[in-house]
Write a protein that holds these residues in place. Structure first.
Motif, PDB file in Angstrom:
ATOM      1  N   GLY A 316       5.467  -4.171   0.423  1.00  0.00           N
ATOM      2  CA  GLY A 316       4.370  -3.471   1.081  1.00  0.00           C
ATOM      3  C   GLY A 316       4.723  -2.032   1.403  1.00  0.00           C
ATOM      4  N   LYS A 317       4.204  -1.551   2.543  1.00  0.00           N
ATOM      5  CA  LYS A 317       4.393  -0.141   2.912  1.00  0.00           C
ATOM      6  C   LYS A 317       5.863   0.235   3.037  1.00  0.00           C
ATOM      7  CE  LYS A 317      -0.003   0.555   5.353  1.00  0.00           C
ATOM      8  NZ  LYS A 317      -0.651   0.839   6.672  1.00  0.00           N
ATOM      9  N   HIS A 318       6.694  -0.684   3.559  1.00  0.00           N
ATOM     10  CA  HIS A 318       8.119  -0.377   3.707  1.00  0.00           C
ATOM     11  C   HIS A 318       8.768  -0.066   2.361  1.00  0.00           C
ATOM     12  CE1 HIS A 318       8.463  -2.639   7.809  1.00  0.00           C
ATOM     13  NE2 HIS A 318       7.858  -1.479   7.894  1.00  0.00           N
ATOM     14  N   ASN A 319       8.199  -0.614   1.285  1.00  0.00           N
ATOM     15  CA  ASN A 319       8.747  -0.385  -0.054  1.00  0.00           C
ATOM     16  C   ASN A 319       8.083   0.792  -0.756  1.00  0.00           C
ATOM     17  OD1 ASN A 319       8.559  -3.611   0.433  1.00  0.00           O
ATOM     18  ND2 ASN A 319      10.496  -3.062  -0.506  1.00  0.00           N
ATOM     19  N   GLY A 320       7.041   1.357  -0.151  1.00  0.00           N
ATOM     20  CA  GLY A 320       6.339   2.482  -0.766  1.00  0.00           C
ATOM     21  C   GLY A 320       5.092   2.091  -1.541  1.00  0.00           C
ATOM     22  N   VAL A 321       4.650   0.840  -1.413  1.00  0.00           N
ATOM     23  CA  VAL A 321       3.449   0.392  -2.120  1.00  0.00           C
ATOM     24  C   VAL A 321       2.226   1.098  -1.535  1.00  0.00           C
ATOM     25  CG1 VAL A 321       1.993  -1.590  -2.691  1.00  0.00           C
ATOM     26  CG2 VAL A 321       4.477  -1.846  -2.609  1.00  0.00           C
ATOM     27  N   LYS A 322       1.325   1.556  -2.414  1.00  0.00           N
ATOM     28  CA  LYS A 322       0.110   2.255  -1.988  1.00  0.00           C
ATOM     29  C   LYS A 322      -1.118   1.616  -2.627  1.00  0.00           C
ATOM     30  CE  LYS A 322       1.695   6.120  -3.619  1.00  0.00           C
ATOM     31  NZ  LYS A 322       3.062   5.680  -3.923  1.00  0.00           N
ATOM     32  N   GLN A 323      -2.231   1.709  -1.924  1.00  0.00           N
ATOM     33  CA  GLN A 323      -3.484   1.189  -2.456  1.00  0.00           C
ATOM     34  C   GLN A 323      -3.829   1.926  -3.747  1.00  0.00           C
ATOM     35  OE1 GLN A 323      -6.627   1.197   0.418  1.00  0.00           O
ATOM     36  NE2 GLN A 323      -8.131   0.272  -0.938  1.00  0.00           N
ATOM     37  N   GLY A 324      -4.216   1.158  -4.775  1.00  0.00           N
ATOM     38  CA  GLY A 324      -4.532   1.747  -6.070  1.00  0.00           C
ATOM     39  C   GLY A 324      -3.384   1.707  -7.061  1.00  0.00           C
ATOM     40  N   ASP A 325      -2.192   1.346  -6.632  1.00  0.00           N
ATOM     41  CA  ASP A 325      -1.058   1.229  -7.557  1.00  0.00           C
ATOM     42  C   ASP A 325      -1.329   0.124  -8.576  1.00  0.00           C
ATOM     43  OD1 ASP A 325       0.255   3.218  -6.247  1.00  0.00           O
ATOM     44  OD2 ASP A 325       1.726   1.926  -5.265  1.00  0.00           O
ATOM     45  N   ILE A 354      -4.007  -4.476  -9.745  1.00  0.00           N
ATOM     46  CA  ILE A 354      -4.107  -3.258  -8.946  1.00  0.00           C
ATOM     47  C   ILE A 354      -4.031  -3.629  -7.467  1.00  0.00           C
ATOM     48  CG2 ILE A 354      -6.651  -3.335  -8.902  1.00  0.00           C
ATOM     49  CD1 ILE A 354      -6.570  -0.235  -9.020  1.00  0.00           C
ATOM     50  N   VAL A 355      -3.383  -2.781  -6.681  1.00  0.00           N
ATOM     51  CA  VAL A 355      -3.214  -3.046  -5.253  1.00  0.00           C
ATOM     52  C   VAL A 355      -4.512  -2.712  -4.518  1.00  0.00           C
ATOM     53  CG1 VAL A 355      -1.939  -2.438  -3.157  1.00  0.00           C
ATOM     54  CG2 VAL A 355      -0.743  -2.575  -5.365  1.00  0.00           C
ATOM     55  N   ARG A 356      -5.051  -3.703  -3.809  1.00  0.00           N
ATOM     56  CA  ARG A 356      -6.294  -3.524  -3.054  1.00  0.00           C
ATOM     57  C   ARG A 356      -6.040  -3.324  -1.564  1.00  0.00           C
ATOM     58  NH1 ARG A 356      -9.684  -1.899  -6.882  1.00  0.00           N
ATOM     59  NH2 ARG A 356     -10.180  -3.515  -8.443  1.00  0.00           N
ATOM     60  N   GLU A 366      -5.277  -7.578  -7.246  1.00  0.00           N
ATOM     61  CA  GLU A 366      -6.289  -8.256  -8.046  1.00  0.00           C
ATOM     62  C   GLU A 366      -6.211  -7.754  -9.475  1.00  0.00           C
ATOM     63  OE1 GLU A 366      -9.999  -7.351  -6.221  1.00  0.00           O
ATOM     64  OE2 GLU A 366      -9.669  -8.638  -4.468  1.00  0.00           O
ATOM     65  N   SER A 367      -6.799  -8.487 -10.403  1.00  0.00           N
ATOM     66  CA  SER A 367      -6.841  -8.072 -11.797  1.00  0.00           C
ATOM     67  C   SER A 367      -7.613  -6.767 -11.926  1.00  0.00           C
ATOM     68  CB  SER A 367      -7.507  -9.157 -12.644  1.00  0.00           C
ATOM     69  OG  SER A 367      -7.800  -8.665 -13.936  1.00  0.00           O
TER      70      SER A 367
END
Length: 385
Positions: A316-325, A354-356, A366-367
């Motif tokens: 998640g955020k701690h790993n740098g994941v962003k919405q839209g990735d 894609i990250v929602r 989601e796909s």
């Protein structure tokens, strides 16, 4: 007066070249170190290394350096540059000795570069455990039997504060030192249990104190003790079982403590001593090496929940994941060879996701096309490649 001219010229160079990314930039930095027991040379080297480190951190470069100081000048410098910067030259500007510390100023000619791999966008989760002292009787001097526990926590703290591509999210509260042949299967188990991508194994190979006795001709000098420390590390991918990092570090540093008194393994007294400062330098080098080793490796996340056509993953955020990735989806199959060793095989799923939604330690994907994510189950994977 001459020193002032050098500083002015350096400032002009910075202005001239900063507009062109292809040219080097001069960075000036200052480092300080405490002088222990009159060891000025060791303090000067430590201060110089700190100044170099500050210049590199400011420029965005990443470097592992080996240098020697001869007559106040840097000579025979060798730099091993990894992924994000190149050092062309380092010059000593000044060194000033105070009562109990030394200040060193340097300037470095650096070509800053950005990491080119998209995998570096995400921090990879790492799990480790307390580190076993192989020759446990060596911990008797100072009563430092829990030194391996504190060492693991210090490494985690250094990684959380300074690592750019990795994140030691857990230190398991027990000692673990499997045989080499068992590390692969242990990594599988520990990674799945802790939601980590990599498993870092460590051990304290040597922890002995040696005392050198002065001769009768030098009766005015007291005996000196040094403590040896040898650390061995290896890190495995908890998904594939491959070893991705291996390193051994050793020091021999002044041990200026009463051999019959106990010392708190987590005390300022220990970590502010010559031995403690030398150990901290090892910690910094190990964390930097680990970080470099995983910087461009794919960042994996594990599917932890399947809800309709959406998946929850454990990064998640701690790993740098962003919405839209956008992430690649994998399935995992495990099989055993003729010697009964486990292996894992990954199969690429036809649909990207894609990250929602993003949370601190998890995310929902989601796909991209809206197509069903057929046959995906918990413990399958997503990857940032």
């Amino acid at each position: 007066m001459h020193l002032g001219r050098i500083i002015q010229i350096s400032a002009v160079l910075m202005l001239l070249v900063s507009s062109s990314p292809a040219l080097a930039i001069w960075f000036e930095a200052t480092g300080q170190a405490v002088i222990h027991n009159g060891e000025k040379e060791a303090a000067r080297q430590q201060a110089t290394q700190e100044a170099i480190k500050q210049a590199l951190l400011f420029s965005g470069a990443s470097v592992k350096s080996i240098q020697s100081l001869v007559n106040g000048l840097l000579e025979d410098d060798r730099f091993e540059i990894r992924a994000s910067g190149e050092v062309n030259n380092i010059e000593l500007i000044d060194e000033i000795y105070h009562d109990d510390f030394v200040t060193v100023s340097i300037r470095a000619d650096i070509f800053p570069q950005e990491a080119l791999c998209s995998a570096s966008d995400y921090k990879k989760n790492i799990v480790t455990t307390w580190y076993n002292i192989n020759k446990r009787q060596q911990a008797a001097v100072g009563n430092l039997y829990d030194f391996g526990k504190v060492l693991a926590e210090k490494i985690q703290e250094e990684a959380q504060n300074h690592a750019r591509y990795s994140f030691i999210n857990r230190v398991e509260p027990y000692y673990l030192n499997p045989l080499d042949k068992d590390k692969k299967s242990t990594a599988f188990t520990l990674a799945q249990k802790t939601n980590a991508q990599y498993v870092l194994f460590g051990e304290i190979v040597e922890f002995a104190v040696e005392t050198s006795t002065t001769s009768a001709m030098q009766f005015w000098k007291s005996d000196q003790s040094k403590r040896n420390l040898t650390l061995s590390f290896s890190m495995y991918d908890g998904n594939s079982g491959e070893m991705v990092f291996q390193d051994t570090q050793n020091i021999s540093a002044l041990w200026d403590f009463d051999p019959y008194k106990s010392i708190d393994s987590n005390s300022r007294l220990l970590w502010g001593s010559t031995f403690g400062l030398a150990t901290e330098k090892i910690i910094q080098e190990v964390v930097q090496s680990i970080d470099d080793s995983v910087s461009c490796l794919p960042a994996f996340g594990r599917v932890i929940k399947v809800t309709g056509e959406s998946l929850s993953i454990n990064i998640g955020k701690h790993n740098g994941v962003k919405q839209g990735d956008k992430l690649t989806l994998f399935q995992m199959n495990q099989f055993f060879d003729t010697q009964n060793f486990p292996h894992r095989q990954f199969q690429l799923h036809p649909e990207q996701v894609i990250v929602r939604q993003v949370y601190a330690e998890t995310a929902v994907v989601e796909s991209i096309t809206g197509a069903p994510l057929a046959n995906i189950q918990p413990n399958d994977f997503v990857a940032r490649r």
